[in-house]
Design an enzyme around this catalytic site. Structure first.
Site, PDB file in Angstrom:
ATOM      1  N   GLY A 157      -0.062   0.402  -4.913  1.00  0.00           N
ATOM      2  CA  GLY A 157      -1.348  -0.268  -4.758  1.00  0.00           C
ATOM      3  C   GLY A 157      -2.332   0.231  -5.779  1.00  0.00           C
ATOM      4  O   GLY A 157      -2.533   1.438  -5.905  1.00  0.00           O
ATOM      5  N   CYS A 197       0.847  -1.187   0.000  1.00  0.00           N
ATOM      6  CA  CYS A 197       0.000   0.000   0.000  1.00  0.00           C
ATOM      7  C   CYS A 197       0.884   1.238   0.000  1.00  0.00           C
ATOM      8  O   CYS A 197       2.078   1.176   0.288  1.00  0.00           O
ATOM      9  CB  CYS A 197      -0.890   0.050   1.247  1.00  0.00           C
ATOM     10  SG  CYS A 197      -2.042  -1.329   1.388  1.00  0.00           S
ATOM     11  N   TYR A 221      12.430  -3.315  -6.204  1.00  0.00           N
ATOM     12  CA  TYR A 221      11.206  -3.237  -7.007  1.00  0.00           C
ATOM     13  C   TYR A 221      10.160  -2.272  -6.468  1.00  0.00           C
ATOM     14  O   TYR A 221       9.529  -1.551  -7.238  1.00  0.00           O
ATOM     15  CB  TYR A 221      10.599  -4.644  -7.109  1.00  0.00           C
ATOM     16  CG  TYR A 221       9.263  -4.706  -7.799  1.00  0.00           C
ATOM     17  CD1 TYR A 221       9.172  -4.683  -9.185  1.00  0.00           C
ATOM     18  CD2 TYR A 221       8.078  -4.790  -7.068  1.00  0.00           C
ATOM     19  CE1 TYR A 221       7.943  -4.743  -9.830  1.00  0.00           C
ATOM     20  CE2 TYR A 221       6.840  -4.851  -7.700  1.00  0.00           C
ATOM     21  CZ  TYR A 221       6.783  -4.828  -9.074  1.00  0.00           C
ATOM     22  OH  TYR A 221       5.574  -4.875  -9.707  1.00  0.00           O
ATOM     23  N   ASN A 245       0.353   0.693   5.662  1.00  0.00           N
ATOM     24  CA  ASN A 245       1.228  -0.025   4.734  1.00  0.00           C
ATOM     25  C   ASN A 245       2.002  -1.053   5.538  1.00  0.00           C
ATOM     26  O   ASN A 245       2.697  -0.698   6.489  1.00  0.00           O
ATOM     27  CB  ASN A 245       2.191   0.956   4.049  1.00  0.00           C
ATOM     28  CG  ASN A 245       3.217   0.238   3.187  1.00  0.00           C
ATOM     29  OD1 ASN A 245       2.972  -0.852   2.694  1.00  0.00           O
ATOM     30  ND2 ASN A 245       4.362   0.855   2.987  1.00  0.00           N
ATOM     31  N   GLY A 246       1.875  -2.320   5.150  1.00  0.00           N
ATOM     32  CA  GLY A 246       2.564  -3.388   5.860  1.00  0.00           C
ATOM     33  C   GLY A 246       1.628  -4.531   6.156  1.00  0.00           C
ATOM     34  O   GLY A 246       0.543  -4.648   5.573  1.00  0.00           O
TER      35      GLY A 246
END
Length: 552
Positions: free
Chosen positions: A77, A50, A297, A152-153
């Site tokens: 995301g 995210c 990435y 995020n995570g």
């Protein structure tokens, strides 16, 4: 959290003993385009977790700033997007499935007014891709306030937290994400401010979390004790009373909205931003283990992580790869986008010319329209198309960022050969991905990872390449300029810095499976205790009837 020990097994290529290969075989016979196009389309590769963004700026259009911030974080995301705004009295959330530009228009943004905002772009790592699970998640609190949160995570003690919360949560839990659990925990503290509640809740969370959340008047940012994924603080304007503050997943998002970089949010730190500016609390000691795959990435090349440019890291990895795995070739090409900087570095170090051999369609994103069979048969060329006059008759070095299942590279090698390449030498700017991620990257399961139990030469044969090589783990770490002990390398070496619970307490659909097991099911009409069925921009959510809205 479970007390079970972390996995310690390591599988190196030289240690693998196999009497037969079950990898898909490459073939030289020409097949229908749809055969290998489907292989490419059905292999999504690693997916980001995210992107989060928050802004506190009373003199700015915070919804528009958040929109542009999320646009800069779209790569993290593509399933859903949302913005929460607060004006000192209320918190309003608008979210929907789709890309940022699909979810928001001028009318929507104009209706989202306030002095602070929280934004989120989602790829699901816990819970299905449904509207209920889109973020920011929302909860009303016992004291009559509200909490909106972007995450995020991925937590590793979700099952334990869900069990502990069951007897104390206010309102039904209809979303099935660890993010909603965090929001519910923050809201379930009568008599405490959100700042005090956060200092109680954050130490109980295990795993990876970069959080941006708010109540009606204050913006908060927090990062897990390991600092697995990045989170940065920026400043809008000067040092005067009109100063605004921004928090974001990447420094590139600060650049897009014109905010200056101040510093990273430290592992184990909570930052609180209000009219008095930012203040810091330490909720846990820092034990840094930043995600190494961010450099490979996940992050944008124009982002800086721990003082190191992502683009510079990728170029350096390419140089290292050229020294570790040279190839006799006529041209080096990169697989857009994250493979290109490494390809440039490989060309520099090898003195083989670099060329653009693949054209990427920048406008191919997530769509809700199922393509027809005719379009599906052109699958790979929707995303990548070879420049035949560049490739024809040449020996190629093709640099890509990673191999997950191998379907993408298998289809790509075939396409390059059909475009006239006489040799295809594949070089990968990360080590073999042998282990799944439990901290916020949606890799395949371990059994689906092509490098999990295969020799490099077996993978090469499966891809149909003339040669295949990966950069070493030591080479990748050196290029990041970070101490190896302060990096999470679990997807490469199987050493997980946060101990993992039993397998029964892990999995993307953990909470959904639990709900199905007790007969609760899923009711899309409720989230955070607020009725949503029929809510729209011209109805509930904008007039106070419901704080959470979606487009009709």
């Amino acid at each position: 959290m479970s007390n079970s020990a972390r996995p310690t097994a390591h599988v190196e290529p030289a240690d693998v003993s196999r009497s037969d290969s079950r990898l898909p075989a490459a073939t030289t016979e020409r097949r229908d385009a749809g055969d290998w196009a489907r292989e490419y389309v059905d292999d999504p590769g690693p997916r980001d977790a995210c992107g989060v963004f928050g802004v506190w700026a009373p003199d700015e259009d915070v919804a528009n700033l958040t929109y542009y911030g999320l646009y800069a974080l779209q790569h993290r995301g593509q399933e859903a997007a949302g913005i929460a705004v607060a004006d000192g009295r209320t918190v309003v959330v608008f979210k929907e499935l789709g890309l940022v530009a699909q979810v928001f228009d001028d009318v929507t943004l104009a209706s989202l007014t306030g002095h602070l905002a929280v934004g989120h772009t989602r790829y699901s790592t816990t819970g299905s891709s449904t509207w209920d699970n889109a973020q920011p998640s929302y909860r009303s609190s016992h004291g009559g306030g509200a909490v909106a949160l972007g995450h995020n995570g991925n937590l590793t003690n979700t099952a334990t937290l869900a069990a502990d919360l069951a007897d104390t949560v206010r309102g039904p839990i209809r979303a099935t994400t660890d993010s909603d659990l965090i929001t519910a925990m923050l809201a379930a503290h009568p008599g405490l401010t959100l700042e005090e509640a956060a200092m109680d809740v954050l130490p109980r969370l295990a795993g990876a979390f970069s959080l941006v959340f708010c109540d009606t008047s204050t913006l908060y940012a927090a990062r897990d004790t390991h600092g697995v994924h990045p989170l940065v603080l920026g400043r809008l304007g000067g040092d005067g009373p009109d100063t605004g503050w921004v928090v974001a997943s990447e420094t590139a998002a600060l650049d897009i909205v014109g905010a200056g970089f101040v510093r990273e949010v430290e592992p184990g730190e909570l930052i609180v931003i209000d009219a008095d500016g930012p203040r810091s609390h330490r909720f846990a000691p820092a034990t840094p283990h930043g995600c190494l795959f961010e450099y490979v990435y996940l992050a944008r090349p124009d982002t800086t992580i721990a003082g190191r440019s992502v683009h510079a890291t990728r170029v350096e990895v390419g140089r290292t790869l050229a020294h570790e795995a040279p190839a006799d070739a006529d041209l080096v090409i990169g697989v857009p986008q994250s493979g290109v900087p490494a390809a440039v570095g490989f060309a520099e170090a090898s003195h083989i010319p670099y060329g653009d051999g693949l054209v990427k369609n920048s406008y191919v994103g997530r769509t809700f329209i199922q393509p027809s069979q005719t379009i599906r048969q052109r699958g790979i060329r929707l995303k990548l198309n070879p420049l035949r006059d560049v490739i024809d008759g040449r020996r190629l070095v093709v640099v890509d960022d990673s191999i997950v299942r191998g379907n993408t590279q298998r289809a790509l090698v075939r396409m390059l050969r059909e475009a006239g390449a006489t040799e295809v030498h594949v070089r990968i700017s990360s080590p073999p991905v042998r282990w799944p991620c439990f901290y916020g990257i949606d890799f395949a399961t371990r059994s689906e990872l092509i490098a999990h139990n295969a020799h490099v030469d077996e993978i090469r044969e499966s891809l149909g390449a003339d040669s295949l090589a990966y950069v070493s783990l030591a080479g990748l770490v050196a290029a990041s300029r970070q101490p190896v002990a302060q990096l999470c390398r679990a997807c490469f070496d199987g050493v997980y810095p946060v101990p993992l619970p039993h397998a029964d307490h892990l999995g993307k659909y953990l909470l959904e499976d639990a709900a199905d097991g007790d007969g609760a099911g899923h009711d899309p009409a409720l989230v955070g205790g607020a009725a949503l069925d029929g809510a729209g921009m011209d109805g509930a959510g904008m007039d106070g009837a419901s704080p959470v809205a979606r487009r009709r």
